[in-house]
Write a protein that holds these residues in place. Structure first.
Motif, PDB file in Angstrom:
ATOM      1  N   TYR A  89       1.944  -0.015  -1.088  1.00 28.55           N
ATOM      2  CA  TYR A  89       3.841   0.421  -0.766  1.00 28.55           C
ATOM      3  C   TYR A  89       4.437  -0.014  -1.551  1.00 28.55           C
ATOM      4  N   GLN A 127       9.340   0.466  -2.411  1.00 25.91           N
ATOM      5  CA  GLN A 127      10.534   1.590  -2.908  1.00 25.91           C
ATOM      6  C   GLN A 127      10.607   1.280  -4.600  1.00 25.91           C
ATOM      7  N   GLU A 128      10.728   2.778  -5.229  1.00 29.64           N
ATOM      8  CA  GLU A 128      10.914   2.469  -6.507  1.00 29.64           C
ATOM      9  C   GLU A 128      10.851   3.722  -6.642  1.00 29.64           C
ATOM     10  N   ARG A 136       6.357   4.537  -3.767  1.00 32.81           N
ATOM     11  CA  ARG A 136       5.201   5.042  -4.542  1.00 32.81           C
ATOM     12  C   ARG A 136       4.331   3.861  -3.619  1.00 32.81           C
ATOM     13  N   GLU A 162       0.253   2.978  -3.765  1.00 33.93           N
ATOM     14  CA  GLU A 162      -1.322   2.348  -4.793  1.00 33.93           C
ATOM     15  C   GLU A 162      -2.742   2.875  -3.599  1.00 33.93           C
ATOM     16  N   GLY A 203       6.815  14.712  -7.935  1.00 35.61           N
ATOM     17  CA  GLY A 203       6.377  12.858  -7.814  1.00 35.61           C
ATOM     18  C   GLY A 203       5.429  13.739  -9.253  1.00 35.61           C
ATOM     19  N   THR A 262      -1.921   5.442  -8.635  1.00 35.59           N
ATOM     20  CA  THR A 262      -0.804   5.553  -8.177  1.00 35.59           C
ATOM     21  C   THR A 262       0.341   6.677  -7.839  1.00 35.59           C
ATOM     22  N   TRP A 273       3.680   8.103  -7.094  1.00 35.30           N
ATOM     23  CA  TRP A 273       5.468   8.386  -6.946  1.00 35.30           C
ATOM     24  C   TRP A 273       6.124   9.988  -6.541  1.00 35.30           C
TER      25      TRP A 273
END
Length: 248
Positions: free
Chosen positions: A158, A160-161, A166, A168, A217, A232, A234
């Motif tokens: 995990y 920040q994005e 985010r 995965e 998301g 993935t 987000w």
């Protein structure tokens, strides 16, 4: 615009329910029949060979877990719409949250499977999430990974994005055929493809897609047969203390 979104959400929910109910009988009867058959054989033969007894009990246990999981999906679906109607966002420590998912997944993993968590973020990083929906999301993603991974590693990554979180989930399992995973983004659009999705992975990943969409998301799946699966996710998320205590 809002009305159109609500209509689309209602239609997706109805399609999920239709496919789910169409598969309920088969999904419930298969493990239940296996449990009854195997347990009856043990009663009839009074098996004393330790290896054969252990194998039979293992099969019964596995089918029992499968049955329990499917029933939990059925109960979850019955309240799914109401859960998606409103969100209860609270601030949580992300490292502690992900560690709790890892512990639960490791408990259910086979002896040859290791579940790990990775992140470049500070262990003090906090995020605003709906813990109920996040638990449902991660439980289904990890359950799917466990179902396809007999040995190797399942990684929760995990970061920040783009003003969000985010996550995965990466496994080294058996993977999915390319023709299945390549159309993941449109699987929920038609009953036939959703039925295929349900047969391959249970309703869990369909629920994941609906949860992520409800949170505005995105979710992507990449998979290669024999080489594992990479999901993935987000979601928008207010975060703070992401670099607290890290050496620069």
């Amino acid at each position: 615009m809002r009305l159109r979104n609500e209509i689309g959400r209602a239609q997706r929910s109805e399609r999920i329910k239709t496919v789910f109910m169409a598969n309920v009988s088969h999904a419930l009867r298969t493990p239940l029949n296996a449990i009854i058959t195997d347990s009856q054989k043990l009663l009839d033969t009074e098996e004393t060979n330790p290896k054969k007894l252990n194998a039979a009990m293992t099969t019964i246990n596995q089918n029992g877990k499968q049955l329990l999981y499917f029933i939990s999906q059925l109960l979850e679906l019955s309240s799914f719409d109401s859960n998606m109607a409103t969100f209860t966002m609270i601030e949580v420590n992300l490292a502690e949250l992900m560690a709790s998912y890892r512990r639960e997944a490791q408990r259910d993993a086979g002896a040859n499977v290791q579940v790990v968590v990775r992140s470049p973020l500070s262990p003090h990083a906090k995020g605003m999430v709906d813990t109920n929906l996040m638990y449902q999301l991660m439980t289904h993603l990890l359950h799917n990974a466990l179902a396809h991974t007999q040995e190797g590693t399942i990684t929760i990554d995990y970061d920040q994005e783009d003003k969000g979180l985010r996550i995965e989930v990466i496994d080294t399992g058996d993977g999915e055929p390319q023709d299945f995973q390549s159309n993941f983004s449109t699987l929920i659009q038609g009953n036939d493809s959703l039925a295929l999705f349900n047969q391959r992975s249970g309703l869990g990943l369909s629920i994941c897609k609906s949860i992520v969409e409800g949170l505005h998301g995105t979710i992507e799946l990449k998979s290669e047969k024999g080489k594992g699966t990479h999901v993935t996710v987000w979601i928008p998320c207010k975060m703070r203390d992401t670099k607290k205590g890290l050496v620069r």
